[in-house]
Write an enzyme that holds these catalytic residues in place. Structure first.
Site, PDB file in Angstrom:
ATOM      1  N   LEU A   1       0.618  -1.746  -0.057  1.00  0.00           N
ATOM      2  CA  LEU A   1      -0.027   0.218   0.181  1.00  0.00           C
ATOM      3  C   LEU A   1       1.217   1.349  -0.125  1.00  0.00           C
ATOM      4  CD1 LEU A   1      -2.417  -1.085   2.577  1.00  0.00           C
ATOM      5  CD2 LEU A   1      -2.969  -0.955   0.178  1.00  0.00           C
ATOM      6  N   ASP A   2       0.548   2.849  -0.504  1.00  0.00           N
ATOM      7  CA  ASP A   2       1.203   4.125  -0.450  1.00  0.00           C
ATOM      8  C   ASP A   2       1.038   4.124   0.693  1.00  0.00           C
ATOM      9  OD1 ASP A   2       1.338   3.730  -3.429  1.00  0.00           O
ATOM     10  OD2 ASP A   2      -0.686   5.287  -3.331  1.00  0.00           O
ATOM     11  N   LYS A   3       2.030   4.785   0.482  1.00  0.00           N
ATOM     12  CA  LYS A   3       2.264   5.664   2.666  1.00  0.00           C
ATOM     13  C   LYS A   3       0.765   5.998   3.549  1.00  0.00           C
ATOM     14  CE  LYS A   3       4.712   9.292   4.581  1.00  0.00           C
ATOM     15  NZ  LYS A   3       3.646  10.460   4.688  1.00  0.00           N
TER      16      LYS A   3
ATOM     17  N   THR B   1      -2.196   5.456   2.222  1.00  0.00           N
ATOM     18  CA  THR B   1      -3.002   4.744   2.371  1.00  0.00           C
ATOM     19  C   THR B   1      -3.070   3.799   3.216  1.00  0.00           C
ATOM     20  OG1 THR B   1      -3.293   4.078   0.467  1.00  0.00           O
ATOM     21  CG2 THR B   1      -4.414   2.984   0.792  1.00  0.00           C
TER      22      THR B   1
ATOM     23  N   ARG C   1      -5.370   5.607  -7.640  1.00  0.00           N
ATOM     24  CA  ARG C   1      -6.022   7.602  -7.405  1.00  0.00           C
ATOM     25  C   ARG C   1      -5.069   8.231  -9.195  1.00  0.00           C
ATOM     26  NH1 ARG C   1      -0.179   7.610  -3.778  1.00  0.00           N
ATOM     27  NH2 ARG C   1      -0.774  10.778  -3.368  1.00  0.00           N
TER      28      ARG C   1
END
Length: 302
Positions: free
Chosen positions: A136-138, A140, A235
């Site tokens: 996961l992104d930072k 998220t 995104r």
């Protein structure tokens, strides 16, 4: 330190088979067998150590002890917060808070989930490298799947994670024209950025399925499912159709009411690589997104 091992019972169809062929059926590669032989692992049949040239008989108990994995010396053990949702000898399912990167990078060399998992492994006496299956992104939040051994990670990745399904909830700007649909648009790294991605004919195939759960005055709550797993895929795709995520200023969203992208991995399912059984996990919104929904008079119930 704990040594990861797996045990199988030989059945009638395995009677007279070479141990090498039996282990091939269990998807142990030649490289894995070489590592087991030379890097401190072992193979036993009925608790007696054997070579792969041995013969397997019906009802034999075959155990493979995998070599102890050495984490990278650059990865520092840190007490980084995360919640364990499920754990067994093969996998770890965690709930990652927003604001914590999944793995170290030049911008974030420490304070990542990987640092925290290493700290946890040290605490329980498991020596292994960190094998993140779903990243996961930072900023998220939500569910992530971790393999606790290189072999388990291989079993997930060999079919491009087709046994793994992820669903997300997002809060996006505007009202979508369609209540559900699919976004099929290739994604590539933006030429003038090491971080940002964009839709490009030169990119990799990317497919995102969406369903509008609730429409508000200026926002929509959208459920999304990934068919591919490109960096920043949700995104980029939502920005591409003119409905960027709330809080995602990198892709056109406003940070006036939320300081991070409103994206949460709320559902994770997978076929267990050893048990061949389907597992399903689901969690609600974290506090910051729940508070946002309340402040915007959203009646959505989890």
């Amino acid at each position: 330190m704990k040594q990861f091992s797996l045990t199988w019972e030989a059945h009638r169809e395995h009677d007279g088979m070479l141990l090498r062929e039996f282990l091939k059926l269990k998807e142990l590669s030649k490289r894995a067998l070489t590592d087991i032989k030379f890097q401190g692992g072992k193979i036993t049949v009925n608790e007696l150590e054997k070579t792969v040239r041995s013969v397997v008989n019906e009802k034999d108990i075959v155990t493979v002890c995998f070599p102890i994995e050495k984490p990278s010396e650059d990865l520092i053990s840190e007490d980084v917060p995360f919640e364990i949702i499920f754990e067994d000898d093969a996998v770890l399912v965690v709930n990652k808070p927003a604001g914590i990167p999944s793995i170290p990078s030049r911008e974030h060399p420490t304070g990542t989930l990987a640092n925290g998992i290493l700290h946890y492994y040290n605490k329980i006496g498991l020596q292994s490298t960190i094998h993140i299956v779903t990243r996961l992104d930072k900023d998220t939040s939500g569910l992530m799947l971790i393999a606790k051994n290189r072999y388990i990670h291989y079993l997930f990745s060999k079919n491009e994670l087709k046994s793994v399904s992820r669903k997300y909830m997002a809060i996006v700007h505007g009202t979508l024209d369609q209540k559900e649909g699919s976004i099929r648009a290739k994604i590539a790294r933006k030429s003038d950025s090491i971080i940002q991605r964009e839709v490009s004919d030169e990119g990799q195939e990317a497919i995102t399925h969406f369903e509008v759960i609730q429409s508000l005055d200026a926002y929509s709550i959208v459920q999304l499912q990934l068919e591919t797993g490109r960096t920043h895929q949700i995104r980029v795709h939502m920005s591409h159709i003119q409905h960027p995520l709330v809080g995602d200023d990198l892709y056109g969203g406003s940070t006036d009411s939320l300081s991070r992208q409103a994206l949460h991995s709320f559902k994770l399912s997978f076929e267990h690589p050893i048990e061949k059984k389907e597992y399903l996990f689901e969690i609600g919104f974290p506090k910051d997104l729940s508070d946002w929904l309340i402040s915007n008079n959203c009646q959505m119930k989890w």
